[in-house]
Design an enzyme around this catalytic site. Sequence first.
Site, PDB file in Angstrom:
ATOM      1  N   ARG A  89       0.525   2.715  15.156  1.00 29.60           N
ATOM      2  CA  ARG A  89       1.636   3.379  14.871  1.00 29.60           C
ATOM      3  C   ARG A  89       2.634   3.229  15.812  1.00 29.60           C
ATOM      4  O   ARG A  89       4.022   3.719  15.589  1.00 29.60           O
ATOM      5  CB  ARG A  89       1.269   4.984  14.812  1.00 29.60           C
ATOM      6  CG  ARG A  89       0.020   5.396  13.910  1.00 29.60           C
ATOM      7  CD  ARG A  89       0.180   6.641  13.205  1.00 29.60           C
ATOM      8  NE  ARG A  89       0.420   7.734  14.053  1.00 29.60           N
ATOM      9  CZ  ARG A  89      -0.141   8.342  14.835  1.00 29.60           C
ATOM     10  NH1 ARG A  89      -1.479   8.370  14.953  1.00 29.60           N
ATOM     11  NH2 ARG A  89       0.382   9.439  15.742  1.00 29.60           N
ATOM     12  N   ASP A 136       0.824  -1.252   0.001  1.00 32.37           N
ATOM     13  CA  ASP A 136      -0.053   0.006  -0.122  1.00 32.37           C
ATOM     14  C   ASP A 136       1.020   1.309   0.179  1.00 32.37           C
ATOM     15  O   ASP A 136       1.888   1.307   0.812  1.00 32.37           O
ATOM     16  CB  ASP A 136      -0.843   0.004   1.060  1.00 32.37           C
ATOM     17  CG  ASP A 136      -1.665   1.304   1.391  1.00 32.37           C
ATOM     18  OD1 ASP A 136      -2.698   1.354   0.425  1.00 32.37           O
ATOM     19  OD2 ASP A 136      -1.466   2.153   2.073  1.00 32.37           O
ATOM     20  N   GLN A 151     -10.231   1.590   3.300  1.00 30.94           N
ATOM     21  CA  GLN A 151      -9.002   1.460   4.021  1.00 30.94           C
ATOM     22  C   GLN A 151      -9.177   2.481   5.403  1.00 30.94           C
ATOM     23  O   GLN A 151      -9.381   3.927   5.344  1.00 30.94           O
ATOM     24  CB  GLN A 151      -7.853   2.002   3.294  1.00 30.94           C
ATOM     25  CG  GLN A 151      -6.492   1.726   4.135  1.00 30.94           C
ATOM     26  CD  GLN A 151      -5.173   1.985   3.550  1.00 30.94           C
ATOM     27  OE1 GLN A 151      -4.440   2.819   3.806  1.00 30.94           O
ATOM     28  NE2 GLN A 151      -5.102   1.444   2.118  1.00 30.94           N
ATOM     29  N   TYR A 208       2.590   9.916  -0.044  1.00 25.94           N
ATOM     30  CA  TYR A 208       3.589   9.528   0.912  1.00 25.94           C
ATOM     31  C   TYR A 208       5.041   9.648   0.466  1.00 25.94           C
ATOM     32  O   TYR A 208       5.974   9.457   1.057  1.00 25.94           O
ATOM     33  CB  TYR A 208       3.427   7.903   1.063  1.00 25.94           C
ATOM     34  CG  TYR A 208       2.064   7.439   1.590  1.00 25.94           C
ATOM     35  CD1 TYR A 208       1.279   8.379   2.303  1.00 25.94           C
ATOM     36  CD2 TYR A 208       1.920   6.063   1.614  1.00 25.94           C
ATOM     37  CE1 TYR A 208       0.214   7.940   3.017  1.00 25.94           C
ATOM     38  CE2 TYR A 208       0.710   5.697   2.610  1.00 25.94           C
ATOM     39  CZ  TYR A 208       0.154   6.396   3.075  1.00 25.94           C
ATOM     40  OH  TYR A 208      -1.263   5.869   3.705  1.00 25.94           O
ATOM     41  N   LEU A 246      -0.687  -1.649  14.197  1.00 29.25           N
ATOM     42  CA  LEU A 246      -0.070  -1.669  15.438  1.00 29.25           C
ATOM     43  C   LEU A 246      -0.124  -0.264  15.922  1.00 29.25           C
ATOM     44  O   LEU A 246       0.596  -0.027  17.067  1.00 29.25           O
ATOM     45  CB  LEU A 246       1.513  -1.829  14.872  1.00 29.25           C
ATOM     46  CG  LEU A 246       1.712  -3.252  14.454  1.00 29.25           C
ATOM     47  CD1 LEU A 246       3.097  -3.449  13.949  1.00 29.25           C
ATOM     48  CD2 LEU A 246       1.555  -4.514  15.594  1.00 29.25           C
TER      49      LEU A 246
HETATM   50  P1  NAP Z   1       1.555   0.871  12.078  1.00 25.01           P
HETATM   51  O1  NAP Z   1       1.864  -0.020  11.018  1.00 25.01           O
HETATM   52  O2  NAP Z   1       0.461   0.565  12.936  1.00 25.01           O
HETATM   53  O3  NAP Z   1       2.857   0.894  12.957  1.00 25.01           O
HETATM   54  C1  NAP Z   1       4.114   1.110  12.407  1.00 25.01           C
HETATM   55  C2  NAP Z   1       4.880   1.028  13.471  1.00 25.01           C
HETATM   56  O4  NAP Z   1       4.784   0.134  14.233  1.00 25.01           O
HETATM   57  C3  NAP Z   1       6.555   1.777  12.985  1.00 25.01           C
HETATM   58  O5  NAP Z   1       7.150   2.585  14.055  1.00 25.01           O
HETATM   59  C4  NAP Z   1       7.331   0.351  13.148  1.00 25.01           C
HETATM   60  O6  NAP Z   1       8.738   0.606  13.477  1.00 25.01           O
HETATM   61  C5  NAP Z   1       6.517  -0.561  14.300  1.00 25.01           C
HETATM   62  N1  NAP Z   1       6.602  -1.850  13.979  1.00 25.01           N
HETATM   63  C6  NAP Z   1       6.340  -2.327  12.562  1.00 25.01           C
HETATM   64  N2  NAP Z   1       6.343  -3.844  12.873  1.00 25.01           N
HETATM   65  C7  NAP Z   1       6.985  -4.298  14.244  1.00 25.01           C
HETATM   66  C8  NAP Z   1       7.001  -5.332  14.687  1.00 25.01           C
HETATM   67  N3  NAP Z   1       6.951  -6.333  14.253  1.00 25.01           N
HETATM   68  N4  NAP Z   1       7.249  -5.030  16.374  1.00 25.01           N
HETATM   69  C9  NAP Z   1       7.479  -3.949  16.628  1.00 25.01           C
HETATM   70  N5  NAP Z   1       7.344  -2.744  15.965  1.00 25.01           N
HETATM   71  C10 NAP Z   1       6.919  -2.738  14.746  1.00 25.01           C
HETATM   72  O7  NAP Z   1       1.530   2.172  11.446  1.00 25.01           O
HETATM   73  P2  NAP Z   1       1.229   3.079  10.109  1.00 25.01           P
HETATM   74  O8  NAP Z   1       2.160   3.142   9.502  1.00 25.01           O
HETATM   75  O9  NAP Z   1       0.437   4.322  10.587  1.00 25.01           O
HETATM   76  O10 NAP Z   1      -0.156   2.114   9.309  1.00 25.01           O
HETATM   77  C11 NAP Z   1       0.346   1.145   8.282  1.00 25.01           C
HETATM   78  C12 NAP Z   1      -0.073   1.772   6.879  1.00 25.01           C
HETATM   79  O11 NAP Z   1      -1.213   1.882   6.772  1.00 25.01           O
HETATM   80  C13 NAP Z   1       0.736   3.046   6.548  1.00 25.01           C
HETATM   81  O12 NAP Z   1       2.179   2.784   6.511  1.00 25.01           O
HETATM   82  C14 NAP Z   1      -0.007   3.259   5.539  1.00 25.01           C
HETATM   83  O13 NAP Z   1       0.270   2.490   4.194  1.00 25.01           O
HETATM   84  C15 NAP Z   1      -1.154   3.095   5.871  1.00 25.01           C
HETATM   85  N6  NAP Z   1      -2.107   4.359   6.577  1.00 25.01           N
HETATM   86  C16 NAP Z   1      -3.276   4.718   5.880  1.00 25.01           C
HETATM   87  C17 NAP Z   1      -3.899   5.857   6.342  1.00 25.01           C
HETATM   88  C18 NAP Z   1      -4.912   6.548   5.446  1.00 25.01           C
HETATM   89  O14 NAP Z   1      -5.472   7.327   5.872  1.00 25.01           O
HETATM   90  N7  NAP Z   1      -5.485   5.557   4.402  1.00 25.01           N
HETATM   91  C19 NAP Z   1      -3.348   6.363   7.500  1.00 25.01           C
HETATM   92  C20 NAP Z   1      -2.364   6.012   8.211  1.00 25.01           C
HETATM   93  C21 NAP Z   1      -1.746   4.755   7.634  1.00 25.01           C
HETATM   94  P3  NAP Z   1       9.838  -0.167  12.407  1.00 25.01           P
HETATM   95  O15 NAP Z   1       9.696   0.555  11.045  1.00 25.01           O
HETATM   96  O16 NAP Z   1      11.093   0.205  13.081  1.00 25.01           O
HETATM   97  O17 NAP Z   1       9.422  -1.449  12.324  1.00 25.01           O
END
Ligand code: NAP
Length: 301
Positions: free
Chosen positions: A187, A41, A154, A46, A185
């Site tokens: 964030r 995604d 999403q 981004y 997770l």
């Molecule tokens: P997330 O995936 O909930 O959390 C990311 C955080 O968790 C990072 O700091 C990462 O650090 C850590 N992490 C990942 N795997 C881990 C593990 N196995 N153990 C411990 N920590 C871990 O947050 P997000 O980036 O907000 O959400 C995911 C995706 O959703 C985004 O990247 C984006 O593609 C999408 N998104 C969409 C919207 C929307 O409006 N549509 C909004 C927000 C997000 P490390 O990098 O150090 O592993």
Amino acid sequence: MLKELGRTGVRIPEVGMGTHDYHGGSWPLRRGLESGALFIDTAESYGTEAVVGQAVRGIRERVFIATKVSPEHLRPTDLRRSVDASLLRLGVDRIDLLQLHQPNPAISIEETMGALGELVDVGKIRFCGVSNFSVDQLRDAQKVLRRHAVVSNQVRFNLIDRTIETGLLQYCQAERITVIAYSPLARSLGRIMDCDPYGTIRGIARANGKSAAQIAINWCLCRDGVVAIPKSGSQEHVVENCNASDWRLSAEQIALLDATIQYRHRNWFDQFARQSMPRPLQDMAARVVRFLPRSLRRRVL
Ligand code: NAP
């Protein structure tokens, strides 16, 4: 493990990879693809479409690529221009899933969906999706996308933010619109652990031989029609997250998590702001609310 995308008959991995605020280069993504997360995604906002393009080089046909068009680009001319630019940055000739990143009440959804349908017809997009849409906004979008279907929404969903359970999740399940859970997770895993006063997650992780992150992601996947897109810039975490798939928490474990993890359903103001206001206005409103006296803040929220 795969789940069907909407009613398309196409099955996508239940764990994909998010790329918001992603700075890991192409290798962690490549590692994730090799581990089965053949679903990435991204979004025009981004700045990660180019690195996604690099990561899928040579195996593009095996990977499901989802990107998003920003709310300020939902007028037909802007939408067409955005899609062309995304195709160029990704280095592909078709986007598997194009999602409207957020509704924009200032632009007619009929115009946007009309242009989106045409992009499917000419083969630049395979499927149409949305993001951060409420039930009413989904209904409106479905109504005006005549020859095609809205296949996904999403939205934020994780152990400590279960807002979509107040109606949106049930609607999507009934309509067979795939829920792509973002921030599974929350964030940062620490935020979820802070809401676990009895150590339930660690206990279940130990019992299942899994990590806390895998428990948190699998909890999302236990819902019908839900896939998740954790983000990680670390190869180790990416592989760990892929292994949140292919197994299930037991019904007792889910009940224990539901009973002991402190979670929120976002209030109406927050939801309204996220779903209806353009991003600069959202930021401004959040700043204003932060300055209100605590008593008033509680009433507004
Ligand atoms: P997330 O995936 O909930 O959390 C990311 C955080 O968790 C990072 O700091 C990462 O650090 C850590 N992490 C990942 N795997 C881990 C593990 N196995 N153990 C411990 N920590 C871990 O947050 P997000 O980036 O907000 O959400 C995911 C995706 O959703 C985004 O990247 C984006 O593609 C999408 N998104 C969409 C919207 C929307 O409006 N549509 C909004 C927000 C997000 P490390 O990098 O150090 O592993």
